[in-house]
Design an enzyme around this catalytic site. Structure first.
Site, PDB file in Angstrom:
ATOM      1  N   CYS A  35      23.854   7.696  51.922  1.00  0.00           N
ATOM      2  CA  CYS A  35      22.857   8.462  51.184  1.00  0.00           C
ATOM      3  C   CYS A  35      22.855   9.933  51.587  1.00  0.00           C
ATOM      4  O   CYS A  35      22.136  10.736  50.997  1.00  0.00           O
ATOM      5  CB  CYS A  35      21.468   7.873  51.373  1.00  0.00           C
ATOM      6  SG  CYS A  35      21.309   6.271  50.585  1.00  0.00           S
ATOM      7  N   ASP A  37      21.882  11.303  54.544  1.00  0.00           N
ATOM      8  CA  ASP A  37      21.070  11.775  55.680  1.00  0.00           C
ATOM      9  C   ASP A  37      20.723  10.683  56.690  1.00  0.00           C
ATOM     10  O   ASP A  37      20.375   9.569  56.326  1.00  0.00           O
ATOM     11  CB  ASP A  37      19.802  12.550  55.264  1.00  0.00           C
ATOM     12  CG  ASP A  37      19.230  12.136  53.929  1.00  0.00           C
ATOM     13  OD1 ASP A  37      19.330  10.952  53.609  1.00  0.00           O
ATOM     14  OD2 ASP A  37      18.674  13.012  53.234  1.00  0.00           O
ATOM     15  N   CYS A  60      20.978  17.526  54.773  1.00  0.00           N
ATOM     16  CA  CYS A  60      20.930  18.829  54.123  1.00  0.00           C
ATOM     17  C   CYS A  60      19.975  19.766  54.859  1.00  0.00           C
ATOM     18  O   CYS A  60      19.356  19.397  55.853  1.00  0.00           O
ATOM     19  CB  CYS A  60      20.519  18.668  52.673  1.00  0.00           C
ATOM     20  SG  CYS A  60      18.891  17.937  52.477  1.00  0.00           S
ATOM     21  N   CYS A 104      13.114  14.134  52.345  1.00  0.00           N
ATOM     22  CA  CYS A 104      13.518  14.588  53.683  1.00  0.00           C
ATOM     23  C   CYS A 104      12.323  14.552  54.631  1.00  0.00           C
ATOM     24  O   CYS A 104      12.452  14.175  55.794  1.00  0.00           O
ATOM     25  CB  CYS A 104      14.074  16.010  53.627  1.00  0.00           C
ATOM     26  SG  CYS A 104      15.611  16.132  52.717  1.00  0.00           S
TER      27      CYS A 104
END
Lengths: 132, 394
Positions: A35, A37, A60, A104
């Site tokens: 995915c 992360d 990211c 995130c």
């Protein structure tokens, strides 16, 4: 890049608490490589206080910034506060994240909670309050 | 600032800007108007059409101006599909790594009952004419295969594919958006029935493109309105943009060979420099690629954070990571050439132009190497690979 707030860029460029803790009391890892992360959070606990926290992140810009912000927010705080850390609080502290990047901050919340849970697990304690 | 994202867009050339300004000052009329001002604009538009036609070996009557590459792709595909459907032909052949302007249009047709066959592009990022020949059926109405890929720069054998389509009497469309200005285009010799171009990819203006449709192919109007573009594309023509696009295309075609030599040398030096980074791999083949395209995957890092670090050092690049696209999936192009999602997230695309220099390439190599190292130092994935907990893939 206007995609991110200045705060996100600041934490991305100079992330706080990067690294690992050799004799960590709790380690939490969430996400997966497919995915894009992975976050790993290391905790050092003294008297129910987070005396030290480090993170390692593959991800990211906003994943790195969220990790940095989340660890900064819980450092020196009692464990119970870390358990209550929400992704909204992380995103707000970063002056917001783009909608498609909110996950995130969710990962950061989950990584912190996973590390706390790991600590309790290692201590042989069960804590009903933890929701991971 | 080092701009290495020429596949995304290019800066307009001075020639194109001058052509546009002159047009806006002197031939600003509506080409449909009968009076002198209008007819001057009509003449200007015709000259742009002639000059673009000359650059690709076509006749001016076969050039249709559009709003860009996306419209040209959609127009070509929808026209050929609807024409085919009239004869009961509802099968379309394409490749797995076309631009979204093609893929999403094909998806739309699938929902309307068309059958779309996407050919495997292999690790090399190309299809063979044999694959195309094998996929064509009695009910195939269109083959659409890009001339060069936008992400990994691989070049496809359009001439051979076109020959197969001619033989089997199937319409052949190619998206030449990335190829124009870098690779020669001769629609006749290359057996191309329809071809898409975008002005801003070769130092022309944005918002203009061209659909070439050979004689005998009549693109079906997408917009209802006036009789512009021989009744095929309604709306007052963007004459200044057409003039800018023509000037830009002429210029890049005139210097194609000189630029190619320079670019290949820059590209190969960049590839050599980045290959020195451990656990990194070039996407696509080393030589069968656009002269300015360099695409790499770096294990253990995520592409968007790499782009941000490079941007912080004044280097503009691009990535096929999911995080740069706003979706959760990494680039369909990288997945199509067999990269795993994990590796595809760590991709970097650098696309050079004749304006780039050897010094810039050296700086890019340094910056990428240091940035990858910096991100790997904080990557739990990289740490697990180094310690042997997880295997290296590249």
């Amino acid at each position: 890049m206007a995609l991110y707030s200045e705060k996100v860029m600041e934490h991305f460029r100079n992330p706080q608490n990067v690294g690992s803790i050799e004799d960590a009391d709790g380690i939490g890892e969430v996400g997966n490589a497919a995915c894009g992360d992975i976050m790993r959070v290391y905790l050092k606990i003294e008297d129910d206080i987070i005396s030290d926290v480090k993170f390692e992140t593959f991800g990211c810009g906003s994943a790195i910034a969220s990790s940095s912000m989340a660890t900064q927010m819980i450092k020196g705080k009692p464990l119970c506060e870390a358990e209550q850390l929400t992704n909204q609080a992380v995103a707000e502290a970063l002056d917001g994240l783009p909608a498609h990047k909110l996950h995130c901050s969710v990962l950061a919340q989950e990584a912190v909670r996973a590390a706390v849970k790991d600590y309790y697990g290692k201590r042989g304690q069960k804590d009903g309050k933890i929701q991971v | 600032m080092i701009y290495a994202d020429h596949a995304a867009t290019t800066k307009m050339s001075r020639t194109a800007m001058d052509a546009m300004r002159l047009c806006m000052e002197e031939t600003w009329g509506n080409p449909s108007s009968l009076h002198d001002v209008g007819q001057k604009a009509a003449l200007a538009l015709w000259s742009a059409r002639e000059r673009i036609a000359a650059c690709i070996g076509a006749c001016p009557e076969e050039i249709y101006f559009t709003s860009g590459g996306t419209e040209a792709d959609n127009w070509a595909i929808l026209s050929a599909a609807h024409e085919g459907a009239k004869k009961g032909k509802r099968h379309i052949v394409s490749t797995a790594f076309e631009h979204h302007a093609v893929l999403n249009c094909l998806q739309k047709l699938e929902k309307q009952g068309f059958e779309v066959e996407l050919l495997d592009v292999h690790e090399s990022g190309t299809v063979s004419w044999r694959q195309v020949a094998g996929a064509i059926r009695a009910d195939t109405c269109l083959v659409t295969v890009m001339y060069a890929n936008n992400e990994i720069g691989s070049i496809l054998p359009v001439e051979r594919i076109g020959a197969v389509c001619r033989e089997k009497k199937v319409v052949f469309h190619t998206d030449a958006v990335q190829a124009a200005g870098y690779l020669p285009i001769a629609v006749g010799a290359q057996n191309i029935d329809m071809l898409s171009l975008s002005g801003h990819k070769f130092h022309g203006p944005k918002g203009i493109g061209v659909l070439y449709a050979g004689k005998g192919i009549v693109p079906e109007p997408l917009l209802a309105g006036g009789a512009q573009e021989r009744g095929r594309r309604a709306g007052t023509e963007n004459v200044p943009a057409a003039m800018g696009m023509a000037a830009a295309l002429e210029e890049v075609c005139a210097s194609m060979e000189v630029n190619r030599k320079k670019l290949v040398s820059l590209r190969d030096r960049l590839i050599a420099g980045l290959s020195a980074i451990p656990h990194a791999a070039l996407n696509g083949e080393r030589s069968n690629r656009l002269p300015g395209n360099v695409s790499f995957c770096f294990e253990g890092v995520e592409g968007e954070s790499l782009l941000l670090l490079l941007d912080g050092r004044g280097i503009c690049a691009s990535s096929g990571s999911a995080c740069t696209s706003g979706s959760l999936k990494p680039s369909h192009v990288l997945l199509a050439i067999g990269r795993s999602p994990e590796v595809a997230h760590g991709s970097l695309r650098l696309t050079l132009d004749a304006e780039n220099t050897q010094e810039e390439v050296a700086e890019i190599c340094r910056a990428v190497s240091e940035s990858v190292e910096r991100l790997r130092a904080m990557s739990p994935l990289w740490k697990d690979k180094v310690s042997g907990k997880k295997p290296f893939v590249l």
